[in-house]
Design an enzyme around this catalytic site. Structure first.
Site, PDB file in Angstrom:
ATOM      1  CB  CYS A 219      -1.062   0.151   1.045  1.00 14.83           C
ATOM      2  SG  CYS A 219      -2.046  -1.376   1.311  1.00 14.83           S
TER       3      CYS A 219
ATOM      4  CG  ASN B 188       1.347   0.503   4.285  1.00 15.40           C
ATOM      5  OD1 ASN B 188       0.981  -0.341   4.227  1.00 15.40           O
ATOM      6  ND2 ASN B 188       2.475   1.061   4.255  1.00 15.40           N
ATOM      7  N   GLY B 189      -0.992  -1.272   6.343  1.00 13.97           N
ATOM      8  CA  GLY B 189      -0.676  -2.085   7.663  1.00 13.97           C
ATOM      9  C   GLY B 189      -1.815  -2.971   7.746  1.00 13.97           C
TER      10      GLY B 189
ATOM     11  CD  GLU C 288      17.008 -13.400  -6.517  1.00 13.94           C
ATOM     12  OE1 GLU C 288      16.451 -14.117  -5.671  1.00 13.94           O
ATOM     13  OE2 GLU C 288      16.747 -12.308  -6.833  1.00 13.94           O
TER      14      GLU C 288
ATOM     15  CE  LYS D  15      13.689 -11.245  -8.776  1.00  9.43           C
ATOM     16  NZ  LYS D  15      14.599 -11.272  -7.584  1.00  9.43           N
TER      17      LYS D  15
ATOM     18  CG  HIS E  41      18.636 -36.794  -2.949  1.00 13.11           C
ATOM     19  ND1 HIS E  41      18.962 -38.040  -2.531  1.00 13.11           N
ATOM     20  CD2 HIS E  41      19.885 -36.352  -3.602  1.00 13.11           C
ATOM     21  CE1 HIS E  41      20.221 -38.439  -2.376  1.00 13.11           C
ATOM     22  NE2 HIS E  41      20.847 -37.225  -2.901  1.00 13.11           N
TER      23      HIS E  41
HETATM   24  C1  F6R Z   1      11.888 -10.845  -4.782  1.00 11.37           C
HETATM   25  C2  F6R Z   1      11.807  -9.505  -3.672  1.00 11.37           C
HETATM   26  C3  F6R Z   1      11.290 -10.065  -2.436  1.00 11.37           C
HETATM   27  C4  F6R Z   1      12.209  -9.165  -1.492  1.00 11.37           C
HETATM   28  C5  F6R Z   1      11.308  -9.591  -0.005  1.00 11.37           C
HETATM   29  C6  F6R Z   1      12.144  -8.787   1.113  1.00 11.37           C
HETATM   30  O1  F6R Z   1      12.122  -9.983  -5.984  1.00 11.37           O
HETATM   31  O2  F6R Z   1      11.914  -8.469  -4.097  1.00 11.37           O
HETATM   32  O3  F6R Z   1      11.540 -11.515  -2.347  1.00 11.37           O
HETATM   33  O4  F6R Z   1      13.190  -9.493  -1.667  1.00 11.37           O
HETATM   34  O5  F6R Z   1      10.261  -9.217   0.078  1.00 11.37           O
HETATM   35  O6  F6R Z   1      12.241  -7.368   0.846  1.00 11.37           O
HETATM   36  P1  F6R Z   1      13.262  -6.494   1.592  1.00 11.37           P
HETATM   37  O7  F6R Z   1      14.441  -6.941   0.922  1.00 11.37           O
HETATM   38  O8  F6R Z   1      12.815  -4.917   1.366  1.00 11.37           O
HETATM   39  O9  F6R Z   1      13.280  -6.730   3.069  1.00 11.37           O
END
Ligand code: F6R
Length: 611
Positions: free
Chosen positions: A2, A99-100, A484, A488, A507
């Site tokens: 948000c 927000n929250g 990673e 992505k 496995h």
């Molecule tokens: C993936 C991505 C999320 C953030 C995760 C942690 O592309 O952006 O997985 O890495 O939400 O966010 P931060 O690094 O802001 O604590």
């Protein structure tokens, strides 16, 4: 999670708020809305993107000098016009953006229903404004006081901004656990979840602290704590340029940010690493430096991509420093009663510095006597403030929801930290230390070379974009990179992808391998390459299609793979910084080819400020 924007001052509020919402859309984009102080309060909201709200409002008279806006990422209640913010009190005289998450909202809601409140949405935010109004009316107190009383009862995280029809020259805001920045102009104030909507108007900002209530008029900012004591606003200068938050000719923020990496990695190393003299200076680690060098155990806490950076760091630190490292998901760490001892060192890694689980994990580790170092990108963020010390990644604002340049900057910082500890503790010899400094220093240049592969990688994306599943494999430091790469792809192409340590394939995941499964294998020249070659043979024997990341000049893997991506040679300790870039590009192109909005993938938000 948000985005909130608000304005009060001599300008027309709507254009400022609309532009701000567009800048904050990366935080959430399932619905958007505004409320302006015009003939009382006018509220307009719509399911969908900010552009849909803009179309809906085209041609209307929206003139007002005070207003609030919101772009939503749903927590309570499906995305819909009804659940979009702003929400109003029963009589429509108060409007709130929030927000929250209000964790005790069900209880508060029941109390309100018992008092005959009719709630029109499914949100916790509407409950909050009804609750505040109920307190105001039953105590006959000013709004500011009602907010303070209400917030003492509210459990959860919030930033709220309230517009009052009876005081159109006033905004009331408060925060706990979610970020709020107030920009100070000449006779005007701008409020936002981060500085990006503010930077084009003013560089002077105040970051509101937890449990503070802000009473804002065009020419006055009063900050109080929840006990009604005045607080002195700490005015800071923003270190952010407008160009950094615009696309600069690229079709998406994600590709712009991928291409920024040679510069962002360079910026991250600049002033810290000097390979010719063999020095590493980490200005953010001073008072607690000896404690870090002497620690017997390091725990890394993070989520998502930042967790993958932590995993790379585990390999680097254990290899170079011989200190045991544990890598924890912040969300697990905070709830599973982990063993933390005085003298343990915690690294909290976060791009945004606002991830709710990471923040709570830091608090809990501190309570147990740990020293916390933050590695984060957003200056002044909550992680930075809650940590004892830390190192900024200096990657600049990351707007694309899928993290790219922040990840490589995190790896650059973590490599420097590992090298610094190793040097202080003499766990690497001088030759290896200096070699690694040179290797790290050469990464920005090699990243430029990797980016030249963009079109080649796009062609590979064309070939495989219809696949239903992908497997990503790597060994050693390339294993977290495989994780990673898979993340992505999942995030922006909605293709199911799994990352695995290559040897684990036998496995389980090998059962998935057939002629329809593309397997991305990190097979660069390192001490595991001969093992990876066997894994490739195993995949080929089952007709899997291999896309291999290899070192320039490679022959062995190239002979076996269906497609190769050849990157410059780099020492395996720092190579993950380079190896992830082609995987980012592959995911990007597949997402674009499939016609998705890669900057705003469905269901995701940039900053996860709720648990
Ligand atoms: C993936 C991505 C999320 C953030 C995760 C942690 O592309 O952006 O997985 O890495 O939400 O966010 P931060 O690094 O802001 O604590």
């Amino acid at each position: 999670m948000c985005g909130i924007v608000a304005y009060i001052g001599p300008r027309e509020a709507y254009p400022v708020i609309l532009k701000g919402l567009k800048r904050l859309e990366y935080r959430g984009y399932d619905s958007a809305g505004i409320a302006i102080a015009q003939d009382g309060i006018q509220v307009y909201k719509k399911k969908g993107r900010v552009s849909e709200l803009e179309e809906f409002l085209a041609g209307r008279d929206l003139s007002a000098h005070c207003g609030i806006g919101h772009t939503r990422w749903a927590t309570h209640g499906e995305p819909s016009d009804r659940n979009a913010h702003p929400h109003t009190s029963a009589d429509g005289r108060l409007a709130i953006v929030h927000n929250g998450i209000i964790e005790n909202f069900a209880q508060l809601r029941q109390e309100l229903v018992n008092k005959s409140h009719h709630l029109r949405s499914d949100t916790d935010s509407e409950v909050l404004i009804h609750f505040i109004d109920e307190i105001r009316l039953s105590n006959s107190c000013p709004l500011e006081e009602a907010v303070r009383i209400a917030l003492k009862r509210v459990v959860g995280a919030y930033v709220i901004v309230i517009l009052d029809a009876d005081h159109p020259d006033l905004l009331i805001a408060a925060r706990k656990g979610s970020p709020l920045v107030i920009g100070i102009g000449k006779g005007e104030h701008f409020l936002a979840s981060d500085a990006s909507p503010i930077v084009e108007y003013t560089q002077e900002v105040v970051f509101v602290n937890d449990y503070e209530v802000a009473i804002i008029r065009a020419d006055e900012l009063v900050l109080k704590n929840i006990s009604n004591e005045l607080q002195t606003p700490y005015v800071q200068k923003l270190d952010l340029e407008l160009a950094a938050i615009e696309k600069g000719g690229f079709p998406h923020f994600m590709i712009k940010e991928i291409f920024e990496q040679p510069r962002t990695i360079f910026d991250c190393l600049r002033g810290r690493l000097d390979a010719p003299s063999g020095t590493l200076t980490l200005g953010g680690i001073r008072e607690y430096a000896q404690l870090l060098y002497n620690t017997r155990r390091i725990i890394m806490i993070a989520c998502g991509t930042s967790w993958h950076a932590a995993l790379v760091a585990e390999y680097m630190i254990e290899e170079l420093c011989r200190i045991p490292v544990e890598v924890e998901y912040a969300s697990e760490f905070r709830y599973r009663n982990p063993v933390v001892r005085t003298g343990d060192v915690i690294f909290a890694i976060s791009q945004s510095g606002e991830t709710a689980d990471t923040l709570v994990a830091i608090e809990s580790a501190r309570q147990q006597g740990a020293i916390v170092f933050g590695v984060c990108n957003v200056v002044g963020s909550s992680v930075a403030r809650l940590s004892h010390e830390g190192v900024y990644t200096h990657a600049g604002p990351e707007i694309g929801v899928a993290s790219t340049k922040a990840f490589t900057a995190q790896l650059a910082v973590l490599s420097m930290i590992a090298l610094k500890i190793a040097r202080e503790n003499n766990t690497v010899d001088d030759t290896r230390y200096r070699h690694l400094l040179h290797e790290l220093e050469s990464i920005p240049g090699k990243a430029e070379t990797v980016l030249l592969l963009n079109e080649h990688i796009r062609q590979i994306a064309v070939k495989y974009c219809q696949a239903r599943d992908f497997l990503y494999l790597g060994r050693g430091l390339n294993f977290p990179v495989a994780l990673e790469g898979a993340l992505k792809l999942k995030e922006i192409s909605y293709i199911h992808a799994e990352g695995y340590p290559a040897a684990e394939m036998k496995h389980g995941p090998i059962a998935l391998v057939d002629e329809s499964l593309p397997v991305v294998i990190l097979a660069t020249r390192d001490r595991f390459q001969h093992k990876i070659l066997s894994n490739i043979q195993e995949i080929k024997a089952r007709k899997g299609r291999v896309i291999a990341l290899v070192t320039e000049g490679d022959e062995a893997v190239t002979a076996l793979a269906d497609d190769i991506i050849a990157v410059p040679e780099a020492d395996e300790v720092v190579a993950p910084i380079l190896h992830v870039i082609p995987l980012q590009l592959l995911a990007y192109h597949i997402g674009v080819l499939k016609g998705y909005d890669v900057d705003k993938p469905r269901n995701l938000a940039k900053s996860v400020t709720v648990e």
